[in-house]
Design a protein around this motif. Structure first.
Motif, PDB file in Angstrom:
ATOM      1  N   LEU A 161       0.837  -1.188   0.000  1.00 29.56           N
ATOM      2  CA  LEU A 161       0.000   0.000   0.000  1.00 29.56           C
ATOM      3  C   LEU A 161       0.880   1.250   0.000  1.00 29.56           C
ATOM      4  O   LEU A 161       1.838   1.339   0.769  1.00 29.56           O
ATOM      5  CB  LEU A 161      -0.926   0.026   1.222  1.00 29.56           C
ATOM      6  CG  LEU A 161      -1.973  -1.085   1.277  1.00 29.56           C
ATOM      7  CD1 LEU A 161      -2.720  -1.050   2.603  1.00 29.56           C
ATOM      8  CD2 LEU A 161      -2.949  -0.981   0.117  1.00 29.56           C
ATOM      9  N   TYR A 197       1.010   5.085   0.859  1.00 27.53           N
ATOM     10  CA  TYR A 197       0.365   6.105   1.682  1.00 27.53           C
ATOM     11  C   TYR A 197       0.886   7.456   1.206  1.00 27.53           C
ATOM     12  O   TYR A 197       2.044   7.787   1.414  1.00 27.53           O
ATOM     13  CB  TYR A 197       0.704   5.917   3.156  1.00 27.53           C
ATOM     14  CG  TYR A 197       0.115   4.670   3.755  1.00 27.53           C
ATOM     15  CD1 TYR A 197      -1.002   4.728   4.573  1.00 27.53           C
ATOM     16  CD2 TYR A 197       0.674   3.416   3.503  1.00 27.53           C
ATOM     17  CE1 TYR A 197      -1.547   3.581   5.127  1.00 27.53           C
ATOM     18  CE2 TYR A 197       0.134   2.263   4.057  1.00 27.53           C
ATOM     19  CZ  TYR A 197      -0.971   2.356   4.860  1.00 27.53           C
ATOM     20  OH  TYR A 197      -1.506   1.222   5.408  1.00 27.53           O
ATOM     21  N   ILE A 213      -4.619   6.254   0.331  1.00 30.76           N
ATOM     22  CA  ILE A 213      -3.941   4.955   0.309  1.00 30.76           C
ATOM     23  C   ILE A 213      -4.261   4.275  -1.018  1.00 30.76           C
ATOM     24  O   ILE A 213      -5.423   4.136  -1.396  1.00 30.76           O
ATOM     25  CB  ILE A 213      -4.400   4.087   1.493  1.00 30.76           C
ATOM     26  CG1 ILE A 213      -4.201   4.843   2.811  1.00 30.76           C
ATOM     27  CG2 ILE A 213      -3.653   2.759   1.504  1.00 30.76           C
ATOM     28  CD1 ILE A 213      -4.823   4.161   4.016  1.00 30.76           C
ATOM     29  N   HIS A 249      -3.365   0.980  -3.897  1.00 36.42           N
ATOM     30  CA  HIS A 249      -2.868  -0.382  -4.092  1.00 36.42           C
ATOM     31  C   HIS A 249      -1.591  -0.316  -4.931  1.00 36.42           C
ATOM     32  O   HIS A 249      -1.640  -0.083  -6.140  1.00 36.42           O
ATOM     33  CB  HIS A 249      -3.906  -1.246  -4.808  1.00 36.42           C
ATOM     34  CG  HIS A 249      -5.110  -1.537  -3.991  1.00 36.42           C
ATOM     35  ND1 HIS A 249      -5.121  -2.491  -3.006  1.00 36.42           N
ATOM     36  CD2 HIS A 249      -6.353  -0.998  -4.010  1.00 36.42           C
ATOM     37  CE1 HIS A 249      -6.315  -2.534  -2.448  1.00 36.42           C
ATOM     38  NE2 HIS A 249      -7.080  -1.633  -3.038  1.00 36.42           N
ATOM     39  N   PHE A 266      -7.404   2.891  -2.649  1.00 33.92           N
ATOM     40  CA  PHE A 266      -7.988   1.954  -1.699  1.00 33.92           C
ATOM     41  C   PHE A 266      -8.944   2.708  -0.787  1.00 33.92           C
ATOM     42  O   PHE A 266     -10.087   2.338  -0.632  1.00 33.92           O
ATOM     43  CB  PHE A 266      -6.871   1.274  -0.911  1.00 33.92           C
ATOM     44  CG  PHE A 266      -7.309   0.407   0.217  1.00 33.92           C
ATOM     45  CD1 PHE A 266      -8.194  -0.630   0.023  1.00 33.92           C
ATOM     46  CD2 PHE A 266      -6.833   0.629   1.499  1.00 33.92           C
ATOM     47  CE1 PHE A 266      -8.598  -1.438   1.074  1.00 33.92           C
ATOM     48  CE2 PHE A 266      -7.222  -0.167   2.551  1.00 33.92           C
ATOM     49  CZ  PHE A 266      -8.109  -1.202   2.344  1.00 33.92           C
ATOM     50  N   GLU A 314      -6.328  -0.455   7.236  1.00 39.21           N
ATOM     51  CA  GLU A 314      -6.819  -1.477   6.312  1.00 39.21           C
ATOM     52  C   GLU A 314      -8.207  -1.991   6.690  1.00 39.21           C
ATOM     53  O   GLU A 314      -8.849  -2.674   5.903  1.00 39.21           O
ATOM     54  CB  GLU A 314      -5.817  -2.630   6.242  1.00 39.21           C
ATOM     55  CG  GLU A 314      -4.472  -2.190   5.692  1.00 39.21           C
ATOM     56  CD  GLU A 314      -3.425  -3.279   5.762  1.00 39.21           C
ATOM     57  OE1 GLU A 314      -3.785  -4.465   5.677  1.00 39.21           O
ATOM     58  OE2 GLU A 314      -2.241  -2.940   5.913  1.00 39.21           O
TER      59      GLU A 314
END
Length: 149
Positions: free
Chosen positions: A26, A28, A38, A40, A77, A110
């Protein structure tokens, strides 16, 4: 040896950012101290067209890729917002640890529920993880503290 093992890629994302981290697939990307997006990372890497350069062209072959933040949107995400500006942060064991004006906090980025949990109140300005995996909290006025759960 596979050419992919030697290829270095410089990825530049146009814009001004507060901070950036890459952890467990991930990315950030801190837009400002109160918001982190965030993405992928692995999906983004599979989407990019990487040049297959032969390993004999240069001692360490590399390529540069330039992107706009809009190019990242398909790989978003989630975006997390914070009540107060984040002073310092890092990700450890899938937890986002951070400091704000209330103190030392934890968040599970998450998970579906990403509410912040206050761990210790205080006026801390820097957060470091020690070699023994304990959190070091640094205050400009009250000294240095070691926190462990």
């Amino acid at each position: 040896m596979d050419t992919f093992d030697i290829l270095l890629t410089n990825l530049s994302i146009k814009g001004t950012y507060f901070d950036v981290s890459l952890y467990s697939g991930l990315l950030y990307l801190w837009d400002n101290p109160k918001e982190v997006s965030i993405y992928h990372w692995h999906k983004l890497m599979h989407h990019l067209t990487l040049t297959q350069l032969p390993i004999y062209q240069e001692p360490l072959t590399n390529q540069s890729l330039f992107m706009e933040e809009s190019d990242l949107r398909p790989f978003l995400f989630k975006t997390l917002t914070f009540d107060f500006p984040v002073r310092d942060s890092f990700i450890f064991r899938h937890h986002l640890y951070f400091l704000d004006e209330e103190g030392f906090k934890e968040r599970y980025p998450e998970n579906a529920d990403t509410t912040s949990k206050l761990l210790v109140k205080g006026d801390f300005h820097q957060l470091v993880i020690g070699s023994n995996y304990r959190m070091i909290l640094v205050s400009q006025t009250d000294g240095i503290y070691e926190w462990h759960n």
